[in-house]
Design a protein around this motif. Structure first.
Motif, PDB file in Angstrom:
ATOM      1  N   GLU A 280     -19.675  -0.726 -24.879  1.00 14.89           N
ATOM      2  CA  GLU A 280     -18.882   0.508 -24.884  1.00 14.89           C
ATOM      3  C   GLU A 280     -18.428   0.866 -23.475  1.00 14.89           C
ATOM      4  OE1 GLU A 280     -21.956   0.235 -28.011  1.00 14.89           O
ATOM      5  OE2 GLU A 280     -22.067   0.389 -25.828  1.00 14.89           O
ATOM      6  N   LEU A 281     -17.514   0.078 -22.935  1.00 15.51           N
ATOM      7  CA  LEU A 281     -17.008   0.268 -21.583  1.00 15.51           C
ATOM      8  C   LEU A 281     -15.611   0.883 -21.614  1.00 15.51           C
ATOM      9  CD1 LEU A 281     -18.173  -3.093 -19.959  1.00 15.51           C
ATOM     10  CD2 LEU A 281     -19.149  -0.812 -19.579  1.00 15.51           C
ATOM     11  N   PRO A 282     -15.129   1.410 -20.484  1.00 11.78           N
ATOM     12  CA  PRO A 282     -13.776   1.977 -20.448  1.00 11.78           C
ATOM     13  C   PRO A 282     -12.724   0.935 -20.810  1.00 11.78           C
ATOM     14  CG  PRO A 282     -15.034   2.660 -18.525  1.00 11.78           C
ATOM     15  CD  PRO A 282     -15.853   1.615 -19.225  1.00 11.78           C
ATOM     16  N   PRO A 283     -11.529   1.375 -21.220  1.00 12.34           N
ATOM     17  CA  PRO A 283     -10.483   0.426 -21.641  1.00 12.34           C
ATOM     18  C   PRO A 283     -10.032  -0.467 -20.498  1.00 12.34           C
ATOM     19  CG  PRO A 283      -9.621   2.660 -21.483  1.00 12.34           C
ATOM     20  CD  PRO A 283     -11.096   2.779 -21.345  1.00 12.34           C
ATOM     21  N   ALA A 284      -9.494  -1.621 -20.877  1.00 10.11           N
ATOM     22  CA  ALA A 284      -9.127  -2.648 -19.899  1.00 10.11           C
ATOM     23  C   ALA A 284      -8.052  -2.192 -18.927  1.00 10.11           C
ATOM     24  CB  ALA A 284      -8.677  -3.915 -20.629  1.00 10.11           C
ATOM     25  N   TYR A 285      -7.222  -1.211 -19.303  1.00 13.48           N
ATOM     26  CA  TYR A 285      -6.142  -0.768 -18.426  1.00 13.48           C
ATOM     27  C   TYR A 285      -6.602   0.241 -17.380  1.00 13.48           C
ATOM     28  CZ  TYR A 285      -6.047   3.249 -21.625  1.00 13.48           C
ATOM     29  OH  TYR A 285      -6.395   4.338 -22.392  1.00 13.48           O
ATOM     30  N   SER A 286      -7.873   0.622 -17.370  1.00 14.54           N
ATOM     31  CA  SER A 286      -8.347   1.692 -16.492  1.00 14.54           C
ATOM     32  C   SER A 286      -8.978   1.148 -15.217  1.00 14.54           C
ATOM     33  CB  SER A 286      -9.376   2.563 -17.227  1.00 14.54           C
ATOM     34  OG  SER A 286     -10.564   1.832 -17.462  1.00 14.54           O
ATOM     35  N   LEU A 287      -8.842   1.918 -14.137  1.00 16.39           N
ATOM     36  CA  LEU A 287      -9.470   1.569 -12.867  1.00 16.39           C
ATOM     37  C   LEU A 287     -10.980   1.482 -13.019  1.00 16.39           C
ATOM     38  CD1 LEU A 287      -9.440   1.125  -9.812  1.00 16.39           C
ATOM     39  CD2 LEU A 287      -9.312   3.602  -9.515  1.00 16.39           C
ATOM     40  N   SER A 288     -11.558   2.347 -13.837  1.00 17.67           N
ATOM     41  CA  SER A 288     -12.999   2.303 -14.060  1.00 17.67           C
ATOM     42  C   SER A 288     -13.431   0.922 -14.557  1.00 17.67           C
ATOM     43  CB  SER A 288     -13.398   3.384 -15.078  1.00 17.67           C
ATOM     44  OG  SER A 288     -14.794   3.414 -15.254  1.00 17.67           O
ATOM     45  N   ARG A 289     -12.670   0.373 -15.489  1.00 20.61           N
ATOM     46  CA  ARG A 289     -13.007  -0.954 -16.022  1.00 20.61           C
ATOM     47  C   ARG A 289     -12.773  -2.038 -14.974  1.00 20.61           C
ATOM     48  NH1 ARG A 289     -13.671  -2.953 -21.155  1.00 20.61           N
ATOM     49  NH2 ARG A 289     -14.165  -5.174 -21.045  1.00 20.61           N
TER      50      ARG A 289
END
Length: 301
Positions: A280-289
């Motif tokens: 359950e990680l942030p979406p692939a388009y996000s800086l967090s990911r």
């Protein structure tokens, strides 16, 4: 650097200007601007805005000015691969044919340059709607030619499009007993509460990015970190128009320390080995990911 492979090739300036008598190549990617030097042409890109949504065609692309009814108040927001783009507030969204979509859905499906353009269109349209009057003398503001700004004709107060900056921090520590490096992930008490994300927060006035990173880590999880290392940045329209994310990595100063969460901000914080991160990680388009993936890749080397 770019992480996660989500940056478009056009993020770098196009090289070369061509020989004498040749037309320079159109700049690739997205470029913000407040002035196209002319009125809209039918083939220019159109980004109508209604609240927090933008209009796209049935195929998901941005429509052209000539495909939409006349009468919209178009303002310049930038260029995409050299094509001028305009935004307008839609007074009657139902009168426009197409699909109204939020920025998150667009960012998940479109290249980064198009998502950045959509975010700027949202920011400009929202700012124009909410900044019509002078906050000092109540006169109606007037547009400043060539700038994303408005000026009061009575007291000359100038109002610019605001930009809020937030920091993200990927905190690591050495693995136990020679095991793989560990990454601290948190679950927020707001927003997508089911995701394991990173410590994050907005920069305060008078604060550097690095100082904000130290403060947010101390406030949210009660830890101290070494000097943060800057990694990347990303325009972000999920937290509201006009947000810029700055991503850092940092090593915790005490590898034995466990997080103490601030319950106003977080519901949980936990160390994960980089070879056993949760799904359950942030979406692939996000800086967090991008930050999470960069730390995981580093740990696999």
């Amino acid at each position: 650097m770019s992480l996660g492979g989500t940056r478009a090739p056009g993020d770098a300036d196009a090289a070369g200007t061509g020989g004498p008598g040749r037309t320079p190549p159109a700049p690739a990617g997205f470029r913000p601007t407040a002035d196209h030097g002319r009125s809209p042409h039918p083939d220019d890109l159109a980004l109508p805005v209604a609240g927090r949504r933008l209009l796209t065609g049935p195929d998901g692309r941005f429509p052209r000015i000539g495909e939409l009814p006349a009468g919209l108040d178009w303002v310049p927001v930038g260029t995409l691969d050299g094509v001028p783009a305009w935004a307008a507030e839609a007074a009657d969204p139902e009168a426009l044919t197409g699909r109204w979509r939020g920025w998150r859905g667009l960012a998940a499906e479109l290249p980064a340059a198009q998502a950045d353009l959509a975010g700027r269109a949202l920011a400009v349209a929202t700012w124009r709607r909410t900044h019509r009057w002078c906050g000092a003398c109540r006169a109606e503001l007037a547009d400043v030619p060539g700038e994303t700004a408005r000026r009061c004709p009575a007291c000359e107060l100038t109002v610019f499009l605001p930009l809020s900056v937030a920091v993200l921090v990927a905190i690591t520590r050495p693995g136990r007993s020679g095991g793989p490096e560990e990454l601290l992930l948190v679950r927020h008490a707001y927003g997508p509460t089911d995701l394991w994300a990173l410590v994050a927060g907005f920069v305060e006035a008078g604060e550097s990015l690095e100082a904000a990173a130290h403060r947010e880590v101390a406030e949210e999880v009660g830890l101290t970190i070494g000097r943060p290392t800057y990694v990347d940045s990303q325009p972000w329209a999920m937290s509201g128009p006009g947000t810029l994310l700055a991503g850092f990595t940092a090593v915790v100063t005490d590898p034995s320390a466990e997080p103490a969460v601030d319950p106003r901000e977080l519901t949980e914080a936990r160390w994960f080995p980089v070879d056993a991160l949760p799904a359950e990680l942030p979406p692939a388009y996000s800086l967090s990911r991008w930050l999470v993936d960069a730390v995981a890749a580093r740990g696999r080397r």
